[in-house]
Write a protein that holds these residues in place. Structure first.
Motif, PDB file in Angstrom:
ATOM      1  N   LEU A   1       0.805  -1.216   0.000  1.00  0.00           N
ATOM      2  CA  LEU A   1       0.000   0.000   0.000  1.00  0.00           C
ATOM      3  C   LEU A   1       0.842   1.272   0.000  1.00  0.00           C
ATOM      4  N   GLY A   2       2.153   1.144   0.236  1.00  0.00           N
ATOM      5  CA  GLY A   2       3.016   2.320   0.228  1.00  0.00           C
ATOM      6  C   GLY A   2       2.739   3.249   1.397  1.00  0.00           C
ATOM      7  N   GLU A   3       3.087   4.519   1.228  1.00  0.00           N
ATOM      8  CA  GLU A   3       2.864   5.510   2.278  1.00  0.00           C
ATOM      9  C   GLU A   3       1.379   5.848   2.351  1.00  0.00           C
TER      10      GLU A   3
ATOM     11  N   ASN B   1      -6.213   9.022   0.274  1.00  0.00           N
ATOM     12  CA  ASN B   1      -5.040   8.302  -0.217  1.00  0.00           C
ATOM     13  C   ASN B   1      -5.240   7.983  -1.690  1.00  0.00           C
ATOM     14  N   ASP B   2      -4.927   8.946  -2.553  1.00  0.00           N
ATOM     15  CA  ASP B   2      -5.198   8.762  -3.974  1.00  0.00           C
ATOM     16  C   ASP B   2      -4.144   7.913  -4.683  1.00  0.00           C
ATOM     17  N   SER B   3      -3.142   7.424  -3.933  1.00  0.00           N
ATOM     18  CA  SER B   3      -2.172   6.515  -4.535  1.00  0.00           C
ATOM     19  C   SER B   3      -2.761   5.116  -4.714  1.00  0.00           C
TER      20      SER B   3
ATOM     21  N   THR C   1      -8.759  -1.253  -6.094  1.00  0.00           N
ATOM     22  CA  THR C   1      -8.073  -1.815  -4.929  1.00  0.00           C
ATOM     23  C   THR C   1      -8.846  -1.524  -3.654  1.00  0.00           C
ATOM     24  N   TYR C   2      -9.387  -0.304  -3.545  1.00  0.00           N
ATOM     25  CA  TYR C   2     -10.205   0.022  -2.374  1.00  0.00           C
ATOM     26  C   TYR C   2     -11.382  -0.929  -2.257  1.00  0.00           C
ATOM     27  N   GLU C   3     -12.056  -1.189  -3.364  1.00  0.00           N
ATOM     28  CA  GLU C   3     -13.211  -2.079  -3.331  1.00  0.00           C
ATOM     29  C   GLU C   3     -12.806  -3.471  -2.888  1.00  0.00           C
ATOM     30  N   GLN C   4     -11.656  -3.956  -3.320  1.00  0.00           N
ATOM     31  CA  GLN C   4     -11.177  -5.261  -2.910  1.00  0.00           C
ATOM     32  C   GLN C   4     -10.820  -5.272  -1.418  1.00  0.00           C
TER      33      GLN C   4
END
Length: 265
Positions: free
Chosen positions: A111-113, A251-253, A258-261
């Motif tokens: 997910l990064g920062e 968090n637009d990165s 991916t959010y839905e998952q």
């Protein structure tokens, strides 16, 4: 006939700008020092491309109001057991909380920062015995968010705006306003942090219904609220849309898919 509304576009707010963004009419208005953004969406959930454009528009507007850094607290206001008032709690269930996901852990899961996001469903005074303003003020004092996004159901002044309008406000929100149960207002003065109000109208005064249908006043109409057929589906779709817009604004990165998952996991 007087009617109740939470929408600035239906009150006496001064419209400062009208424009069309991403295919949707957008109106900007002011009431004193409070700014409102009103997005008219004929069909929330009107198809993949249309809904994606609407989500990006809401995300854009939220990002303009949010400080660029710092923790965000999302509060899903309302009564989860009363469908027209459940927009906030259903939305909160789909907001991705990241406050507990720190540094290395975020990287390990790809997910990064991440910007810190905390989520709360304060409930209602009748079931908790605690005013929403009291609860949020205590949370703000503990976690010190740079902004609070308060999501709540609203009341419209006209039938055609039910579940077809999104309002964003810089001046906070009054919990329970959508079902004629006003509680202390949530704003920077009352809870100690800037509050961005985000809502969709789900109810209208019965008096408005009578006026719109040209049937005259009905005894008791001024104390009743009316909601559209299929409100369960309408509230569910609107809540999902707002939640995804909040997630992307924070968090637009992370892409929407991916959010839905993540929220299904």
């Amino acid at each position: 006939m007087a009617y109740r509304t939470d929408l600035a576009m239906e009150r006496n707010g001064k419209t400062t700008q009208k424009e069309n963004l991403r295919g949707f009419p957008v109106r900007r208005s002011k009431e004193g020092e409070v700014c409102y953004v009103t997005i008219e969406a004929p069909r929330i959930g009107g198809g993949d491309d249309e809904e994606a454009s609407l989500r990006r528009l809401i995300t854009d507007e939220l990002q303009k109001l949010l400080p660029p850094k710092g923790e965000i607290l999302v509060a899903g206001l309302g009564n989860a057991d009363m469908t027209p008032d459940a927009l906030g709690p259903i939305c909160a269930d789909q907001v991705f909380a990241t406050r507990h996901i720190k540094g290395a852990v975020a990287h390990e899961v790809g997910l990064g920062e991440l910007r810190s996001v905390a989520v709360v469903k304060p409930g209602v005074l009748g079931t908790t015995g605690i005013e929403t303003a009291e609860l949020l003020r205590a949370l703000v004092q503990k976690i010190h968010p740079v902004a609070v996004i308060a999501v709540d159901a609203l009341a419209a002044g006209r039938l055609h705006r039910l579940c077809k309008t999104i309002q964003i406000s810089t001046g906070g929100i009054a919990p329970g306003s959508g079902v004629r149960n006003d509680r202390p207002r949530l704003d920077e003065e009352t809870i100690g942090a800037p509050v961005i109000g985000l809502g969709v109208p789900t109810v209208v005064d019965a008096a408005t219904l009578c006026e719109d249908l040209c049937t005259g006043e009905v005894e008791g109409a001024g104390t009743m609220m009316v909601t559209p057929r299929g409100i369960d589906s309408l509230v569910s779709r609107a809540a999902g849309l707002l939640a995804l817009a909040i997630n992307c604004a924070a968090n637009d990165s992370i892409d929407p898919e991916t959010y839905e998952q993540l929220m299904l996991a």
